[in-house]
Structures are given as structure tokens and as C-alpha cells.
Design a protein around this motif. Sequence first.
Motif, PDB file in Angstrom:
ATOM      1  N   PRO A  29      17.000  10.222   9.843  1.00 39.04           N
ATOM      2  CA  PRO A  29      17.949   9.585  10.769  1.00 39.04           C
ATOM      3  C   PRO A  29      17.482   9.596  12.230  1.00 39.04           C
ATOM      4  N   ASP A  30      16.675  10.599  12.611  1.00 39.29           N
ATOM      5  CA  ASP A  30      16.190  10.659  13.994  1.00 39.29           C
ATOM      6  C   ASP A  30      14.977   9.764  14.236  1.00 39.29           C
ATOM      7  N   GLY A  31      14.522   9.073  13.175  1.00 37.66           N
ATOM      8  CA  GLY A  31      13.398   8.160  13.311  1.00 37.66           C
ATOM      9  C   GLY A  31      12.056   8.753  12.927  1.00 37.66           C
ATOM     10  N   SER A  32      11.987  10.070  12.742  1.00 35.92           N
ATOM     11  CA  SER A  32      10.723  10.676  12.339  1.00 35.92           C
ATOM     12  C   SER A  32      10.451  10.390  10.859  1.00 35.92           C
ATOM     13  N   GLU A  33       9.176  10.403  10.490  1.00 36.89           N
ATOM     14  CA  GLU A  33       8.804  10.059   9.114  1.00 36.89           C
ATOM     15  C   GLU A  33       9.170  11.179   8.141  1.00 36.89           C
ATOM     16  N   ASP A  34       9.759  10.769   7.020  1.00 36.67           N
ATOM     17  CA  ASP A  34      10.102  11.688   5.933  1.00 36.67           C
ATOM     18  C   ASP A  34       8.959  11.635   4.927  1.00 36.67           C
ATOM     19  N   HIS A  44       9.503  11.842   0.941  1.00 29.31           N
ATOM     20  CA  HIS A  44      10.032  10.737   0.159  1.00 29.31           C
ATOM     21  C   HIS A  44       9.217   9.449   0.254  1.00 29.31           C
ATOM     22  N   GLY A  45       8.193   9.428   1.085  1.00 30.07           N
ATOM     23  CA  GLY A  45       7.320   8.263   1.173  1.00 30.07           C
ATOM     24  C   GLY A  45       6.446   8.161  -0.077  1.00 30.07           C
ATOM     25  N   VAL A  46       5.926   6.975  -0.337  1.00 28.09           N
ATOM     26  CA  VAL A  46       5.111   6.736  -1.531  1.00 28.09           C
ATOM     27  C   VAL A  46       3.861   5.962  -1.137  1.00 28.09           C
ATOM     28  N   VAL A  47       2.714   6.383  -1.674  1.00 26.55           N
ATOM     29  CA  VAL A  47       1.466   5.645  -1.506  1.00 26.55           C
ATOM     30  C   VAL A  47       1.056   5.144  -2.884  1.00 26.55           C
ATOM     31  N   GLY A  62       0.805  -1.219   0.000  1.00 33.64           N
ATOM     32  CA  GLY A  62       0.000   0.000   0.000  1.00 33.64           C
ATOM     33  C   GLY A  62       0.832   1.260   0.000  1.00 33.64           C
ATOM     34  N   SER A  63       1.972   1.213   0.687  1.00 32.88           N
ATOM     35  CA  SER A  63       2.818   2.396   0.773  1.00 32.88           C
ATOM     36  C   SER A  63       4.216   2.013   1.226  1.00 32.88           C
ATOM     37  N   ILE A  64       5.123   2.932   1.002  1.00 35.39           N
ATOM     38  CA  ILE A  64       6.492   2.805   1.508  1.00 35.39           C
ATOM     39  C   ILE A  64       6.779   4.057   2.310  1.00 35.39           C
ATOM     40  N   SER A  65       7.172   3.870   3.553  1.00 31.57           N
ATOM     41  CA  SER A  65       7.521   4.987   4.422  1.00 31.57           C
ATOM     42  C   SER A  65       9.032   5.103   4.516  1.00 31.57           C
TER      43      SER A  65
END
Length: 146
Positions: free
Chosen positions: A93-98, A101-104, A86-89
Motif C-alpha cells: 500500500p505504501d508503494g514499495s515492492e512486495d 508476491h511478485g512472479v518472474v 517477463g514478470s508481475i510486480s
Amino acid sequence: LDAATGEHIEEAGASNFFAVFPNNTIYTPSLDSETILPGITRASIIELAEKECGCTVVEGPIHLSDLKDACEAFCCGTGASVTPVGSISVAHPDGSEDKEHGVVFGDGKTPGPLTKRLYDTLLKIQTGNDNDLNERYSDWIHVVEP
């Protein structure tokens, strides 16, 4: 992502990754990297995509940014069969979501039409529920007797 550069899609756990583009082309990472599992299900999906769905399958590097143009994606493997993605997250580097650059893929929930078709076709061959497919892929079928 690949271990060498962290920029190319490789696999998802013990499953092979495929991205479907609107021009009926499917991209999957190449076995040339020597880090991709050369599975039977992978080879089967490539053959079915080409012969049954009329797709062009390209084996090569898939950069994360290339996936913005993909309309669907799936993984395959012995245990996974054909599983929609369904998606790529992507994480900073700090662990927060970018989120940039994510894809749905599609609506992020519903399997794409090609993913569903490949799943259904493979399942029919595995279960022997389609005489036409059984005949065309008879070399895939090995009867095991006790």
C-alpha cells in the motif's frame, strides 16, 4: 488485478492475459466476469493453443498466488499481437515492492516456447505466409478489395 477483490488477474491494459503451466494447460480469465475484453485475438489464441499446440485452455479466475507455478505468461490483443510477460510486480500500500508476491516467468526476459510458437503461428496466418495454415484457417481470412 480485479477491481472487486484485488486478488485475481484480469487484463493488462487493453490486452488479455494468459498463463502457461508445465502440464500444457493455459489459464486465462473468463469472460463471465464481464470485465474482460472479448477480443478476436483472444479467441484466435485460444483456438490456436488448442488445435495447433495441443493445449488445454481453462477460462476462469487466476489468483496471483497461482502464477508461482506458471512457466510462462503472455498478453494478446489487436495492438499487442502476442507479447511475452517477463514478470508481475506487486506493490505494498505504501508503494514499495512486495517481493514475496511478485512472479518472474522463466528468466524474465526470453519469451517462453509456447508464447513464441503462438506468436509465430498467428503471424503466419495474418501474413498468409504458410499455405497449410492458410488452408486450415481459411474461414479467418477475408480479402478486402479496394
